[in-house]
Design a protein around this motif. Sequence first.
Motif, PDB file in Angstrom:
ATOM      1  N   SER A  18      -4.254  14.638  -5.277  1.00 33.35           N
ATOM      2  CA  SER A  18      -3.533  14.224  -6.476  1.00 33.35           C
ATOM      3  C   SER A  18      -3.128  12.756  -6.412  1.00 33.35           C
ATOM      4  O   SER A  18      -3.074  12.070  -7.439  1.00 33.35           O
ATOM      5  CB  SER A  18      -2.289  15.100  -6.687  1.00 33.35           C
ATOM      6  N   VAL A  19      -2.883  12.247  -5.208  1.00 36.99           N
ATOM      7  CA  VAL A  19      -2.515  10.837  -5.050  1.00 36.99           C
ATOM      8  C   VAL A  19      -3.689   9.937  -5.425  1.00 36.99           C
ATOM      9  O   VAL A  19      -3.540   8.983  -6.203  1.00 36.99           O
ATOM     10  CB  VAL A  19      -2.051  10.559  -3.600  1.00 36.99           C
TER      11      VAL A  19
ATOM     12  N   ILE B 257       0.836  -1.201   0.000  1.00 38.77           N
ATOM     13  CA  ILE B 257       0.000   0.000   0.000  1.00 38.77           C
ATOM     14  C   ILE B 257       0.873   1.253   0.000  1.00 38.77           C
ATOM     15  O   ILE B 257       0.639   2.193  -0.764  1.00 38.77           O
ATOM     16  CB  ILE B 257      -0.942  -0.016   1.212  1.00 38.77           C
ATOM     17  N   LEU B 258       1.889   1.279   0.862  1.00 40.67           N
ATOM     18  CA  LEU B 258       2.767   2.444   0.922  1.00 40.67           C
ATOM     19  C   LEU B 258       3.485   2.666  -0.403  1.00 40.67           C
ATOM     20  O   LEU B 258       3.610   3.802  -0.878  1.00 40.67           O
ATOM     21  CB  LEU B 258       3.782   2.277   2.051  1.00 40.67           C
ATOM     22  N   GLU B 259       3.957   1.585  -1.020  1.00 42.25           N
ATOM     23  CA  GLU B 259       4.652   1.718  -2.308  1.00 42.25           C
ATOM     24  C   GLU B 259       3.695   2.197  -3.397  1.00 42.25           C
ATOM     25  O   GLU B 259       4.077   2.993  -4.268  1.00 42.25           O
ATOM     26  CB  GLU B 259       5.272   0.381  -2.687  1.00 42.25           C
TER      27      GLU B 259
ATOM     28  N   TRP C 112       9.491   4.913   5.138  1.00 37.87           N
ATOM     29  CA  TRP C 112      10.325   4.584   6.297  1.00 37.87           C
ATOM     30  C   TRP C 112       9.935   5.308   7.587  1.00 37.87           C
ATOM     31  O   TRP C 112      10.333   4.903   8.669  1.00 37.87           O
ATOM     32  CB  TRP C 112      11.800   4.851   6.000  1.00 37.87           C
ATOM     33  N   ASP C 113       9.158   6.356   7.492  1.00 42.66           N
ATOM     34  CA  ASP C 113       8.766   7.087   8.696  1.00 42.66           C
ATOM     35  C   ASP C 113       7.855   6.206   9.559  1.00 42.66           C
ATOM     36  O   ASP C 113       6.872   5.634   9.070  1.00 42.66           O
ATOM     37  CB  ASP C 113       8.027   8.366   8.304  1.00 42.66           C
TER      38      ASP C 113
ATOM     39  N   ALA D 154       4.175   5.650  -5.406  1.00 38.52           N
ATOM     40  CA  ALA D 154       4.193   5.664  -6.868  1.00 38.52           C
ATOM     41  C   ALA D 154       3.150   6.616  -7.432  1.00 38.52           C
ATOM     42  O   ALA D 154       3.300   7.140  -8.539  1.00 38.52           O
ATOM     43  CB  ALA D 154       3.956   4.252  -7.405  1.00 38.52           C
ATOM     44  N   ALA D 155       2.089   6.878  -6.649  1.00 39.41           N
ATOM     45  CA  ALA D 155       1.028   7.785  -7.080  1.00 39.41           C
ATOM     46  C   ALA D 155       1.313   9.234  -6.715  1.00 39.41           C
ATOM     47  O   ALA D 155       0.483  10.108  -6.967  1.00 39.41           O
ATOM     48  CB  ALA D 155      -0.306   7.353  -6.474  1.00 39.41           C
ATOM     49  N   GLY D 156       2.469   9.491  -6.112  1.00 38.62           N
ATOM     50  CA  GLY D 156       2.854  10.876  -5.831  1.00 38.62           C
ATOM     51  C   GLY D 156       2.955  11.249  -4.369  1.00 38.62           C
ATOM     52  O   GLY D 156       3.261  12.402  -4.050  1.00 38.62           O
ATOM     53  N   ALA D 157       2.732  10.310  -3.451  1.00 37.12           N
ATOM     54  CA  ALA D 157       2.921  10.611  -2.034  1.00 37.12           C
ATOM     55  C   ALA D 157       4.403  10.768  -1.728  1.00 37.12           C
ATOM     56  O   ALA D 157       5.254  10.207  -2.424  1.00 37.12           O
ATOM     57  CB  ALA D 157       2.323   9.492  -1.172  1.00 37.12           C
TER      58      ALA D 157
END
Length: 548
Positions: A221-222, A193-195, A208-209, A199-202
């Motif tokens: 926008s994401v 999900i994070l990746e 890593w946070d 990839a969608a602009g986040a």
Amino acid sequence: MIEVTEIKVALDDGVDEHAFLEAALKDVCSMLQVSQGDILDAQLYRTSVDARKKRDVHFTVTIRFELASSGAEEEAIGRVAEKARRRVRIIEPRTTTFPQPLGARGATTDRPIVVGAGCAGLFAALTLAEAGLEPLLIERGDDAERRGEAVRRFNETGVLDPESNIQFGLGGAGTFSDGKLNTGTKNPDHRLILETLAAAGAPRDILWDAKPHIGSDILPSVVTAIIARIRACGGEVRFRTKLLDIERSDSGAVVGVTVMSDEREERLATRHLILACGHSARDIFEMLQRRNFTLARKTFAMGARIEHLQEAIDRAQYGPAAGHPALGAAPYKLVSHAPNGRSLFTFCMCPGGEVVAAASEEGGVVTNGASLHARAGRNANAALLVNVTPKDLPGDDVLAGIKLQRECEQAAFQLGGGDYRAPAQLVGDFLIGIPSTSGAGVIPTYPRGVTWTAIGLVLPAYVSDTMRLGLPELARHLKGFDDEEAVITGVETRSSAPITVVRDKSCHAEHAPGLYPCGEGAGYAGGIMSAATDGIRCARALIDDLTA
């Protein structure tokens, strides 16, 4: 692959990904007695702030990397001093992916339909689209741009669009929030999900946070980029399309839906329906009750938003390090167990954010919180909530929790003055039980304005009493939390759905083959990450049914 945890990195070395890695690798090379050139594919895996000692606030870092061979990795670990051995281990990362196109295996006479373009619905539709199933995703609200215009118009004029607002529209309630992505559970899909979001602009730092967030300025926008990916995979997305009814066969199985768009009703055939409608889709819950789907009451929470000066929270959390540019605005998460047997807790804390006007029904005031990515606002805010259990509700109506939410929202609307201003009270006045007549050092951020009054007038007594009992206890965990000039603004009623659409372990609705209740609205999630995870889970269950 080797993982090394608990690497101490100074605040000045936590500027960006490269600086974190450089500082961490110095410690790793010394620990494993290797040179930096021996380390291959080093990845920053996790960073968090350690503020337990206010005179020594620093980052704690985890990195992952490889050496030339598994033998070299075992030898390097063997050289680690005994006192540091617990921080080093060889791992095999657990990873998941979206499914490959199913081809003939996934052939079906009608395409699956996903209702709701919040986090659960988006990731359910994306999973189905990646599998080549060409899903139809319908959303009652607008796309991101038009939705943003509707929210701005409501904030400025008080003219509410009941179909497109902070609750409804692309991205769901999470789009106009802080965009927090941390979760208390571990699931291999979280990395996927994070990746996908990155990839969608986040921002890349969500990878890593330890407390990742996106922000309400970036989220539109994401989610728009994810919609584009669904369409590129063959899926269809329709906005301003509202679910009206679910058609079932004599056996109870789903056979179609009725939707409305452009004031025109349309029947769509489907045997596979993922219902990810969100926690505020009350009309859908009422329809499910009429159609005898199995629903159950569940515990939810109500209360209000509390606002402090962000600089005061920073000092309380970080001491002399407050204001360091690597730290940003400080978050908090608090809980108190009151002597009346109930608990008071904070939820959806928004550092440097604002209280937002989150109504989705005319004549009701609802609050929520949001932050931009920079979290640079003057105030900190969080929901201050008390659990409401099924036993607190009268009668046996499964929708009694919705009735209570609505009553509190309508009472807040009237007490605020009838134009979507929100009732507000100073914490000092709230604690001694007198109405407020004006503000003080903390200026409320609720965009429609506030009416100074007594917040307890619009909440059940057991909620306001628990808030009053628990606030001093929360202040013992976070100094100044009960500051008399802090502001309480209400009401906060939409932290979760008060019902569950009952499903089995394989995500099928009870006695309704083909229906997959999903996400926060169905009672199976509580935030962006858990909702997205449940969307993937339900989509996989649907795929398993098609390929069984």
